[in-house]
Design a protein around this motif. Structure first.
Motif, mmCIF file in Angstrom:
data_model
loop_
_atom_site.group_PDB
_atom_site.id
_atom_site.type_symbol
_atom_site.label_atom_id
_atom_site.label_comp_id
_atom_site.label_asym_id
_atom_site.label_seq_id
_atom_site.Cartn_x
_atom_site.Cartn_y
_atom_site.Cartn_z
ATOM 1 N N LEU A 171 0.836 -1.199 0.000
ATOM 2 C CA LEU A 171 0.000 0.000 0.000
ATOM 3 C C LEU A 171 0.873 1.253 0.000
ATOM 4 C CD1 LEU A 171 -3.055 0.963 0.320
ATOM 5 C CD2 LEU A 171 -2.435 1.333 2.697
ATOM 6 N N THR A 172 1.883 1.248 0.854
ATOM 7 C CA THR A 172 2.796 2.392 0.936
ATOM 8 C C THR A 172 3.541 2.582 -0.380
ATOM 9 O OG1 THR A 172 3.056 2.007 3.308
ATOM 10 C CG2 THR A 172 4.719 3.372 2.238
ATOM 11 N N ALA A 173 4.045 1.504 -0.955
ATOM 12 C CA ALA A 173 4.759 1.588 -2.237
ATOM 13 C C ALA A 173 3.837 2.131 -3.326
ATOM 14 C CB ALA A 173 5.304 0.220 -2.628
ATOM 15 N N GLY A 174 2.602 1.671 -3.348
ATOM 16 C CA GLY A 174 1.647 2.154 -4.347
ATOM 17 C C GLY A 174 1.433 3.654 -4.257
ATOM 18 N N PHE A 175 1.272 4.159 -3.049
ATOM 19 C CA PHE A 175 1.068 5.604 -2.898
ATOM 20 C C PHE A 175 2.347 6.393 -3.162
ATOM 21 C CE2 PHE A 175 -2.897 4.340 -0.829
ATOM 22 C CZ PHE A 175 -3.757 5.146 -1.558
ATOM 23 N N ILE A 176 3.499 5.797 -2.924
ATOM 24 C CA ILE A 176 4.759 6.451 -3.291
ATOM 25 C C ILE A 176 4.846 6.566 -4.812
ATOM 26 C CG2 ILE A 176 7.271 6.136 -3.367
ATOM 27 C CD1 ILE A 176 7.047 5.057 -0.466
ATOM 28 N N PHE A 177 4.494 5.491 -5.530
ATOM 29 C CA PHE A 177 4.486 5.553 -7.001
ATOM 30 C C PHE A 177 3.558 6.654 -7.491
ATOM 31 C CE2 PHE A 177 5.390 0.713 -7.176
ATOM 32 C CZ PHE A 177 6.753 0.930 -7.133
ATOM 33 N N ILE A 178 2.358 6.686 -6.933
ATOM 34 C CA ILE A 178 1.375 7.689 -7.356
ATOM 35 C C ILE A 178 1.867 9.096 -7.024
ATOM 36 C CG2 ILE A 178 -0.937 8.612 -6.884
ATOM 37 C CD1 ILE A 178 -1.886 5.700 -6.674
ATOM 38 N N GLY A 179 2.361 9.279 -5.814
ATOM 39 C CA GLY A 179 2.849 10.603 -5.409
ATOM 40 C C GLY A 179 4.009 11.070 -6.275
ATOM 41 N N PHE A 180 4.958 10.185 -6.521
ATOM 42 C CA PHE A 180 6.099 10.554 -7.355
ATOM 43 C C PHE A 180 5.649 10.833 -8.784
ATOM 44 C CE2 PHE A 180 10.039 9.854 -9.757
ATOM 45 C CZ PHE A 180 10.888 10.700 -9.056
ATOM 46 N N GLY A 181 4.727 10.035 -9.283
ATOM 47 C CA GLY A 181 4.219 10.251 -10.632
ATOM 48 C C GLY A 181 3.499 11.584 -10.779
ATOM 49 N N HIS A 182 2.749 11.970 -9.770
ATOM 50 C CA HIS A 182 1.997 13.229 -9.826
ATOM 51 C C HIS A 182 2.858 14.458 -9.578
ATOM 52 C CE1 HIS A 182 -2.293 12.984 -10.515
ATOM 53 N NE2 HIS A 182 -2.305 11.806 -9.915
ATOM 54 N N PHE A 183 3.780 14.373 -8.623
ATOM 55 C CA PHE A 183 4.437 15.581 -8.140
ATOM 56 C C PHE A 183 5.916 15.703 -8.475
ATOM 57 C CE2 PHE A 183 0.919 14.613 -5.153
ATOM 58 C CZ PHE A 183 0.094 15.664 -5.521
ATOM 59 N N SER A 184 6.498 14.740 -9.193
ATOM 60 C CA SER A 184 7.928 14.818 -9.502
ATOM 61 C C SER A 184 8.228 15.816 -10.607
ATOM 62 C CB SER A 184 8.458 13.440 -9.910
ATOM 63 O OG SER A 184 7.942 13.081 -11.170
ATOM 64 N N GLY A 185 7.259 16.077 -11.459
ATOM 65 C CA GLY A 185 7.485 16.975 -12.587
ATOM 66 C C GLY A 185 8.096 16.271 -13.783
ATOM 67 N N ILE A 186 8.372 14.995 -13.654
ATOM 68 C CA ILE A 186 8.920 14.219 -14.771
ATOM 69 C C ILE A 186 7.733 13.651 -15.543
ATOM 70 C CG2 ILE A 186 10.466 12.355 -15.447
ATOM 71 C CD1 ILE A 186 11.830 12.685 -12.685
ATOM 72 N N ARG A 187 7.322 14.325 -16.590
ATOM 73 C CA ARG A 187 6.074 14.026 -17.293
ATOM 74 C C ARG A 187 6.039 12.630 -17.918
ATOM 75 N NH1 ARG A 187 2.486 16.531 -15.154
ATOM 76 N NH2 ARG A 187 1.134 16.590 -16.936
ATOM 77 N N PHE A 188 7.171 12.120 -18.408
ATOM 78 C CA PHE A 188 7.136 10.818 -19.064
ATOM 79 C C PHE A 188 6.981 9.669 -18.072
ATOM 80 C CE2 PHE A 188 11.643 11.363 -18.246
ATOM 81 C CZ PHE A 188 12.060 10.094 -17.867
ATOM 82 N N LEU A 189 7.225 9.915 -16.780
ATOM 83 C CA LEU A 189 7.044 8.871 -15.774
ATOM 84 C C LEU A 189 5.603 8.777 -15.274
ATOM 85 C CD1 LEU A 189 10.222 9.132 -13.516
ATOM 86 C CD2 LEU A 189 9.656 7.367 -15.179
ATOM 87 N N GLU A 190 4.866 9.859 -15.392
ATOM 88 C CA GLU A 190 3.503 9.900 -14.860
ATOM 89 C C GLU A 190 2.608 8.790 -15.411
ATOM 90 O OE1 GLU A 190 -0.198 13.029 -14.278
ATOM 91 O OE2 GLU A 190 1.626 13.689 -15.275
#
Length: 130
Positions: A81-100
């Motif tokens: 669960l924690t890993a899933g939300f880390i993926f989502i958070g990083f995808g949304h807020f990292s600014g790296i558009r191709f990873l989203e």
């Protein structure tokens, strides 16, 4: 027995919400141009995404914490669960558009997997804890 039924229901809702979120995020880039034609342009609204993430987060924390405390005491669903939300958070807020478009669906499916494993652990628990 009532606690087990609540956990099963929460996990099923969690699997559904997380999978819907993952499918929504995976398909949205492909369907973005067609949504207005179908009258579904509201799905491209960031508030819809944040709402889906929030529902998944609430269901995940509630369901997995109840199961962990009252049933199986196994940490794997919490880690997923924690890993899933880390993926989502990083995808949304990292600014790296191709990873989203990769990380957000991966996060949604990881959260659904956490609920699925939690459900299996809860069902296999030989006795009821209170």
């Amino acid at each position: 027995m009532k606690s087990s039924r609540i956990t099963f229901t929460l996990d099923k809702l969690g699997i559904t919400a997380s999978t819907a979120c993952a499918v929504h995020c995976a398909l949205l880039p492909f369907l973005l141009t067609l949504l207005p034609l179908w009258g579904l342009d509201f799905l491209a609204n960031p508030a819809v995404e944040i709402t889906m993430i929030g529902i998944s987060l609430c269901l995940g924390i509630w369901s997995l914490s109840r199961s962990y405390r009252n049933h199986h005491h196994k940490i794997l669903p919490v880690i997923l669960l924690t890993a899933g939300f880390i993926f989502i958070g990083f995808g949304h807020f990292s600014g790296i558009r191709f990873l989203e478009p990769v990380l957000i669906p991966l996060g949604g499916f990881t959260i659904a997997l956490a609920h699925f494993i939690n459900l299996k652990f809860t069902r296999s628990c030989p006795h009821q804890h209170n």
